[in-house]
Enzyme design. Sequence first.
Site, short mmCIF file in Angstrom:
data_model
loop_
_atom_site.label_atom_id
_atom_site.label_comp_id
_atom_site.label_asym_id
_atom_site.label_seq_id
_atom_site.Cartn_x
_atom_site.Cartn_y
_atom_site.Cartn_z
N ARG A 46 0.84 -1.21 0.00
CA ARG A 46 0.00 0.00 0.00
C ARG A 46 0.87 1.25 0.00
O ARG A 46 0.59 2.24 -0.67
CB ARG A 46 -0.95 0.00 1.20
CG ARG A 46 -1.62 1.35 1.43
CD ARG A 46 -2.81 1.35 2.38
NE ARG A 46 -2.71 0.40 3.46
CZ ARG A 46 -1.93 0.57 4.55
NH1 ARG A 46 -1.18 1.64 4.68
NH2 ARG A 46 -1.92 -0.35 5.50
N TYR A 98 -16.45 18.26 -13.80
CA TYR A 98 -17.06 16.93 -13.80
C TYR A 98 -18.06 16.83 -12.63
O TYR A 98 -17.77 17.27 -11.52
CB TYR A 98 -15.94 15.88 -13.69
CG TYR A 98 -16.42 14.50 -13.35
CD1 TYR A 98 -17.40 13.87 -14.12
CD2 TYR A 98 -15.89 13.82 -12.26
CE1 TYR A 98 -17.84 12.60 -13.80
CE2 TYR A 98 -16.34 12.54 -11.94
CZ TYR A 98 -17.31 11.95 -12.70
OH TYR A 98 -17.76 10.69 -12.39
N ASP A 165 -7.19 20.21 -13.19
CA ASP A 165 -7.58 18.89 -13.67
C ASP A 165 -7.25 18.86 -15.17
O ASP A 165 -7.91 19.54 -15.97
CB ASP A 165 -9.08 18.68 -13.41
CG ASP A 165 -9.53 17.27 -13.80
OD1 ASP A 165 -8.94 16.70 -14.73
OD2 ASP A 165 -10.50 16.77 -13.18
#
Length: 373
Positions: A46, A98, A165
Amino acid sequence: MRFETKVVRAGYQVDPVTGAIVPPVHQVATFAQEEPGVHKGYPYGRTANPTRSLLEKAIAELEGGQYGLAFASGLAAEDAILHLLQPGDHVLCCDDVYGGTYRLFEQVRRRYGLGFSYFDTTTTKIELQSNTKLIWLESPTNPLLKIADIEAIARQKGDALLVVDNTFATPYLQRPLELGADIIVHSSTKYLSGHGDVIGGLVVTSNAAVYEKLKFFQNAIGAVPGPMDCWLVLRGLKTLALRMRTHSENAQAIAEFLSTHPKVARVYYPGLPSHPGHALAKKQMNGLYGGMLSFELNGDVKRFARATKLFTLAENLGTVDSLTTHPATMTHAAIPPEERARRGIQDNLVRLSVGIEHAQDLIEDLRQALEYA
Ligand SMILES: Cc1ncc(COP(=O)(O)O)c(C=O)c1O
């Protein structure tokens, strides 16, 4: 080195041990330690994984940044960035993003004490509040393809961090760090992987303090991608320049076709000289305008979506095959209807993700679907 060359080898040279010209998938959960705490930089899967490290290096190289971080999805990457903030902090966001980003802001993070307000994406003048810690931009935006002046906004950011973004443009068409942004976020589900076979998110920054915090959150929260997903994005990246060129050329041809069609009330594509952001996009991007476009249909959206044969009705974008979406009921359904209307997302808006098929076949498909609509 030019982007087209760099992208083919980004993050990886020939393996010095085996000579493998493609990196292996390190499909592994953990790593042996020589002594407690003594390892090769990989304490646990992880925290870090060698295949993930290659992808993180690759995206940093391509965006011209120092550090890259990979996440399980674009939204997981966005959420990690929001963890940089404290309750009471404010995010100033452009008014076309979005729908999932809007939902994360309004329905999740607002509950934890963050404030959000929205400004006209096309403005060159923003007003920060005393507690504004992040400015959030998309350009081109989803779904209205608005163009934000990244450089102008960056000049006014003060102590706030500017997040861009870059999902629609990709680093081939636009590199926001060079325009003054602090953090880039991607949904690598889209163009970066390019084949519609993976969900992923990426962050790039050159700010060491921001990187250290995000790396901590990446491990502490654990929304990390699996090694195979990282490998798929790495493989997709190799053809990014080729694909983006064809996506853009096809979208340009389709935008021009739609502009003259009687069933089409309005086309949103920054490559059209009539688009209000065209001159800015020409300056800010690399001369190509991407594969996304939207249009307002004079007709029945459901009939149109039923009739297309090459454009599949689906919630995704940036894949080699063409897709169509109805933002009001699909990608942007999380935005309340009155807010959608205020933002200009009408119920007759259709969004196209133009693939790399032959442009003429795509135009013929749209022509017959428009007739049926
Ligand atoms: C511009 C943009 N940013 C972020 C996201 C979220 O990415 P993901 O679906 O990988 O979580 C999307 C998804 O459609 C998007 O279009």
